[in-house]
Design a protein around this motif. Structure first.
Motif, short mmCIF file in Angstrom:
data_model
loop_
_atom_site.label_atom_id
_atom_site.label_comp_id
_atom_site.label_asym_id
_atom_site.label_seq_id
_atom_site.Cartn_x
_atom_site.Cartn_y
_atom_site.Cartn_z
N GLU A 26 67.53 43.61 32.39
CA GLU A 26 66.10 43.39 32.14
C GLU A 26 65.48 42.63 33.32
N LEU A 27 66.20 41.61 33.75
CA LEU A 27 65.68 40.78 34.85
C LEU A 27 65.52 41.60 36.13
N SER A 28 66.48 42.51 36.35
CA SER A 28 66.38 43.30 37.58
C SER A 28 65.17 44.23 37.52
N LYS A 29 64.79 44.63 36.32
CA LYS A 29 63.58 45.45 36.19
C LYS A 29 62.33 44.61 36.45
N LYS A 30 62.36 43.40 35.91
CA LYS A 30 61.22 42.49 36.15
C LYS A 30 61.07 42.23 37.65
N GLN A 31 62.21 42.13 38.31
CA GLN A 31 62.16 41.86 39.75
C GLN A 31 61.39 42.97 40.48
N MET A 32 61.58 44.20 40.05
CA MET A 32 60.89 45.30 40.71
C MET A 32 59.38 45.23 40.47
N LEU A 33 59.01 44.71 39.29
CA LEU A 33 57.59 44.55 39.01
C LEU A 33 56.98 43.46 39.91
N LEU A 34 57.77 42.40 40.12
CA LEU A 34 57.32 41.34 41.02
C LEU A 34 57.08 41.90 42.41
N LYS A 35 58.01 42.72 42.82
CA LYS A 35 57.93 43.36 44.14
C LYS A 35 56.65 44.20 44.23
N GLU A 36 56.45 44.97 43.18
CA GLU A 36 55.30 45.87 43.16
C GLU A 36 53.99 45.08 43.20
N LYS A 37 53.94 44.01 42.42
CA LYS A 37 52.69 43.23 42.34
C LYS A 37 52.60 42.17 43.43
N LYS A 38 53.61 42.14 44.29
CA LYS A 38 53.65 41.19 45.41
C LYS A 38 53.55 39.73 44.96
N LEU A 39 54.22 39.40 43.87
CA LEU A 39 54.21 38.02 43.39
C LEU A 39 55.42 37.26 43.92
N PRO A 40 55.23 36.08 44.49
CA PRO A 40 56.36 35.29 44.96
C PRO A 40 56.82 34.29 43.90
N VAL A 41 58.11 34.09 43.81
CA VAL A 41 58.67 33.21 42.78
C VAL A 41 59.56 32.13 43.39
N GLU A 96 58.39 35.14 50.65
CA GLU A 96 57.24 36.00 50.89
C GLU A 96 56.76 36.57 49.56
N ASN A 97 55.57 37.10 49.55
CA ASN A 97 55.07 37.79 48.36
C ASN A 97 56.04 38.88 47.94
N GLY A 98 56.30 38.94 46.64
CA GLY A 98 57.20 39.97 46.12
C GLY A 98 58.66 39.57 46.17
N MET A 99 58.93 38.38 46.70
CA MET A 99 60.31 37.92 46.83
C MET A 99 60.52 36.66 45.98
N ALA A 100 61.79 36.26 45.85
CA ALA A 100 62.10 35.04 45.10
C ALA A 100 63.01 34.15 45.94
N THR A 101 62.80 32.84 45.85
CA THR A 101 63.76 31.90 46.43
C THR A 101 64.37 31.08 45.30
N PHE A 102 65.69 31.05 45.26
CA PHE A 102 66.40 30.19 44.31
C PHE A 102 66.93 28.99 45.07
N TYR A 103 66.45 27.82 44.75
CA TYR A 103 66.94 26.61 45.41
C TYR A 103 68.09 26.02 44.59
N ASP A 104 69.26 25.98 45.21
CA ASP A 104 70.42 25.37 44.55
C ASP A 104 70.34 23.87 44.85
N HIS A 105 69.73 23.16 43.95
CA HIS A 105 69.27 21.79 44.08
C HIS A 105 68.05 21.74 45.00
N GLY A 106 67.14 20.88 44.63
CA GLY A 106 65.90 20.87 45.38
C GLY A 106 65.38 19.47 45.63
N TRP A 107 64.08 19.37 45.67
CA TRP A 107 63.44 18.12 46.07
C TRP A 107 63.69 17.00 45.07
#
Lengths: 489, 489
Positions: A26-41, A96-107
Motif C-alpha cells: 500500500e505504501l509503495s502505491k502511495k509513494q507513486m502518488l507522491l511522485k505524481e503530485k510532486k509532494l516532498p516528504v 526534492e518534490n516527489g521524493m522522501a527523506t528518512f532521517y535516521d535520528h534527527g535534530w
C-alpha cells in the motif's frame, strides 16, 4: 506527552505478517502518488538507543521505489558540518518534490544529547528548539509533509536489549557508550524528551509515539501512520499558510527617495580611501579567520547599478582563500524542486569565512513576486521567513550585511545604452534587462516593501548611492569594516 | 627539469609597479573574454613551503571579477574526502565554463608529500601519477585550459623565510611542521619534485617554473604566463583530441543476439530465490561496511526494460543506511557546464557504501551520441575516458558492476502500450520514449559498440535477460552477491 504514555500489553494478531506485507505494498502505491503530485516528504525517526529504528526503517521501505527516497544516517557530525549552523546538515538533505527523506535520528537527538552532556547551555538549548520549530513550520508552509516518530521503550526493555547485544561478539559494536549512559540516566532523558516533545508538538508537525517494544507492531504502527498522513495530504489541497506578524526588532524605516544620489568623490580621494580600506580589511579578515566568525554580505540592486564592480573592490581587500562570491541566477532544476532557501543554505560559508551573494534570497519578493514565479501567499510569507533565516545566521554567530545598490531610472537608461553600444560589454545586457526596466515602478514598490519589512537590527539594509560608483564602493567597504570592527569589539 | 633550473640574478625594473598594474588590468580583460567564450580554466599553484603562493595569488587576481573565479585552498583533506578516490576533491572543484578555479596547492603536493612520508607505497605513488596524467588530459580534451605553476626557491631562501616568520609572534602560526621538515629534506624533495615534473610535463598541460625569490617578479611571471596561455587558446579553436588506443584488458565480446530472451523462472522459484538472495546480501553488506569497500552498480537498458523494479529487488536486501540510488535524468545547468563525468564524480559513494545508478555516464555514447548533444570526437573519446574513470574506481578499491537490461523490440512495444493504458503508470511514459523507440536500430548499434569497447576486466558488463523480469532480478542479485563474495575472498 511521553511521560504520560502507557505501555500496553497488546495481543499480536496471528495474521501480522500478512498485514505488514499489505501495508508495505500500500505504501509503495502511495509513494507513486507522491511522485505524481510532486509532494516532498520529510520523515524523522527519533527515539531511545536500541529502540530498533534502523531495523524498522529498513523493513518499512522495503517495497518503496529506492530511486525516490533517501535514508540519511545522521549520527556523525562531520568537521565541515560543525562549522555551519546546526540545522545546516538537515536542511541540506531535504528531499526534492516527489521524493522522501528518512532521517535516521534527527535534530531532536542532536540538541537533547548536546544539552544533556552540557555541550550547549540552557539558553542555547531553548534557542535551538525555537529554531527547530521555525524550521519545521517553514518546511510545512512550503509544501513539505513532515512526519515525526518517537520510538519508545521502557528503561528495562532498553537495558535488556543492550545487554543482549553486548553478549554477542558480532553485535557488540552496535551498542554505543551513549546508549549505556542513556539507560543509566533514563529518567532525566525521559523528562527532557517529554518537555521537548510537548513544545514541538505543533499541529503542522505533530509527534507520533511508537511503542517499539515489539518490532513487528512498531513496523505496523509506522506504516499505518505514514499512510494516513500521506493520504490526508493527498485528499486536501494545500491551504495558504497564515502570515505571521513580525516579532523582530526593526531599524528605522528606509525611504529610497531620502537618499541624495548626487553624492560623489574625486578620483584622488577614491584612490586614497580604496588603499586605506583595503589595508584595514586585510587585517580584519585575518582576525575573523582566527576568531572563526562567519560573514555574509548580500548584494541587491537595480540592473546596471554597479554591484559587480562594488563586490570586486570589497574582495580586493580580502585574502582570496577566505571568501567566495556567489552570482545568483535562475535556480537549477534541483534547486527549483526544493524549499527556495535551500540553494542559499547550501552556499553558507564555514565559520571564519566570507560569502558574498550577488543577488540573493530576496529574489523571492522581487522578481519571483512580480513575474508570478511563486504564489502570492509564498512571497507574502517570505518576509518573515527571510527574517527568520537571517536570525538563524545571526544566532549562529554570523555578521550579516545587506546592501541595496541604488541608482535612478535615467542613470540605468544611460548605462544600458552604453552597454548596448560597447562590444565588450554587450554580454552584460539582455532582452530581459530591458523588459524588467519597463516595470521600474512595480519594482520600486516591491523594493520599498522589502526594505521596510526586512530591515532588522541583526541583518540591516544599507543603501549605497551608486550614481557615482566610486562613492558607493568606498561606502560599502567602510560599512563592512565598521560592522566587522563592531563585532570584534 | 627543476634540478637543472638556475636561479638568476635579475635586475628589478624601476617601473615594476606600473608593469604589475597594467598586467592585472590586462588579465581582467582576458577574463571577460573567457566568460564570453565560455572557456573554463584550471590553474594549479604548486611549490615549496614559504614560497609565497598565497600572497602572490591574492595579488594576481586583484583585478579579476570575483564572481567568475574560485580560489580553493586544498591543504586540509576532510574526513569525507578521505573516503573517496584521491582526485575526488579536485574533480569536485573544477570550474564551470567561463569560470576559473585557482588551486592553492593541488594534487602534486598531496601525492609527493604522502609518498615522502611513506603514507603511500611506491606502487601507489606511480599509479597516482598515472591517474593525474589522465585527469589533466581528460580536462584538456574536454575543453579546459590547464595551467600549472611551480613556485621555486632555494633551500637557503626557504630557511631564511621560515626563520623570519618564526621570530614574529603574529606570523609564527604560518610555518607548518611540514615546512621545516621539507627544508631539512630539501634535496630529497628536489629530486622527487624534479622527477614528478618531468613525468607530468605534458604538452597539453606543461609546467611553468616561477622563480619566487622576489615576490614582485614572481607576480609578474605568473601574470604574463596566465595571459599568454589564455591568449593562445583564444586565438586557436579547440582541435579534435586524438583518440587513444585501448590499453585495458577486455573480457570476451558480448553479442546481444547471443542471449536467449525466453529464459524464465516460476513464481515459486522467484519467491524462494529472492528470500535467499536478500539474506545473503544483508550479510555481505555488513562486511562491506566494516571492510570499507565501496560498490558502484550501474544500470543501463532499454526504456521499459525493468531497471526500476530490478534495482528495487537488489536494494530490498541492503541496509538502507548504506546505499543510495541515483536516477540520472538530463543534466542540470551546473552539470552541463562542466566535464561530463563531474556529475557522476560528485555522486560517488563513501568507502563501505553502495551507489546504484539508474542510467549512467554511458548516456554519452548512447543518447548524447544519437541526439547530437555532443560532438563526434566527444563520444568517440568517451569509451576510453569511461574505461579510465572506472579504472580509477577500481584502483581506489571499488567493486564496479555494470548491468545491461535487455528486452526485445516487441516486448518494449507491449510494455509501452500497457503503460499508456494504465492510469497509474502513465507518468512512466513520455513522448520522448516513443521517439527514442523509432531509433531502435541506431541505438542497437551504439549499444553493441559500447558493450564491446567498455567490457573491461575491472568493470565488466552483465546482460540481464528481462523479458521475464523475475528472472532478470534474481540474476542481478546473484551477480552482485558473487562479485562481492569474490572481493571479500
Amino acid at each position: 506527552m511521553l511521560r504520560d504514555y502507557q505501555f500496553e500489553q497488546i495481543e499480536i494478531a496471528p495474521d501480522i505478517e500478512e498485514c505488514l506485507e499489505n501495508a508495505k505494498l500500500e505504501l509503495s502505491k502511495k509513494q507513486m502518488l507522491l511522485k505524481e503530485k510532486k509532494l516532498p516528504v520529510v520523515v524523522l525517526f527519533e527515539g531511545w538507543g536500541a529502540s530498533g529504528i534502523g531495523t524498522t526503517l529498513g523493513k518499512v521501505i522495503q517495497n518503496m521505489d529506492p530511486r525516490f527516497y533517501n535514508v540519511e544516517t545522521m549520527n556523525k557530525i562531520s568537521e565541515d558540518e560543525q562549522r555551519k549552523p546546526f540545522l545546516y546538515r538537515y536542511f541540506l538533505r531535504i528531499p526534492e518534490n516527489g521524493m522522501a527523506t528518512f532521517y535516521d535520528h534527527g535534530w531532536m537527538n542532536d540538541v537533547t544529547r548536546e544539552y544533556m552532556h552540557k555541550q550547549i547551555s540552557k539558553k542555547q538549548y531553548y534557542q535551538r528548539i525555537e529554531s527547530i520549530q521555525k524550521f519545521e513550520r517553514t518546511l510545512v508552509d512550503n509544501g513539505y509533509i513532515v512526519i515525526k516518530f518517537f520510538f519508545h521503550i521502557s528503561q528495562l526493555e532498553q537495558a535488556t536489549r543492550t545487554h543482549k547485544l553486548l553478549k554477542n561478539k558480532n553485535t557488540k559494536w552496535r551498542v554505543s557508550d551513549e546508549d549505556l549512559w542513556q539507560n543509566k540516566h533514563y529518567d532525566e532523558y525521559l523528562s527532557l524528551y517529554d518537555e521537548y516533545m510537548n513544545v514541538t508538538n505543533d499541529t503542522y508537525a505533530p509527534w507520533y509515539i511508537i511503542d517499539a517494544t515489539n518490532k513487528k507492531l512498531a513496523q505496523l504502527q509506522v506504516l499505518e501512520t505514514l499512510m494516513s498522513c500521506i493520504q490526508e495530504r493527498l485528499e486536501h489541497e494545500k491551504q495558504d499558510a497564515p502570515l505571521i506578524d513580525n516579532v523582530f526588532e526593526m531599524r528605522e524605516k528606509i525611504h529610497l527617495e531620502d537618499y541624495d544620489l548626487s553624492v560623489n568623490i574625486s578620483e584622488e580621494t577614491y584612490r586614497r580611501e580604496l588603499k586605506k580600506c583595503r589595508k584595514k580589511l586585510m587585517k580584519l579578515h585575518n582576525k575573523l579567520y582566527r576568531k572563526k566568525i562567519p560573514v555574509i554580505i548580500a548584494y541587491e540592486g537595480w540592473d546596471a547599478a554597479g554591484k559587480g564592480g562594488n563586490i570586486k573592490r570589497v574582495t580586493s581587500g580580502l585574502d582570496p582563500r577566505g571568501y567566495t562570491v556567489y552570482p545568483i541566477a535562475a535556480p537549477d532544476k534541483s534547486e527549483l524542486n526544493r524549499h527556495y532557501l535551500w540553494r542559499f543554505y547550501k552556499r553558507l560559508p564555514k565559520d571564519g569565512h566570507i560569502a558574498i551573494f550577488d543577488r540573493t534570497w530576496y529574489g523571492r519578493v522581487m522578481v519571483e513576486r512580480l513575474e508570478g514565479f511563486c504564489r502570492e501567499n509564498d512571497w507574502q510569507r517570505a518576509y518573515n521567513e527571510m527574517n527568520e533565516f537571517e536570525k538563524e545566521l545571526y544566532d549562529w554567530g554570523a555578521i550579516v550585511i545587506k546592501f541595496w545598490v541604488q541608482i535612478d531610472n535615467q542613470t540605468q537608461l544611460e548605462r544600458f545604452t552604453e552597454r548596448q553600444n560597447t562590444p565588450e560589454k554587450q554580454w552584460k545586457i539582455t532582452e530581459e534587462d530591458w523588459r524588467n526596466r519597463e516595470k521600474w515602478d512595480l519594482y520600486e514598490n516591491a523594493i520599498e516593501e522589502m526594505l521596510q519589512k526586512t530591515n532588522t537590527v541583526f541583518a540591516p539594509w544599507y543603501v549605497l548611492e551608486s550614481v557615482d560608483k566610486k562613492y558607493a564602493r568606498i561606502k560599502a567597504m567602510k560599512i563592512v569594516i565598521r560592522e566587522i570592527e563592531k563585532r570584534l569589539g
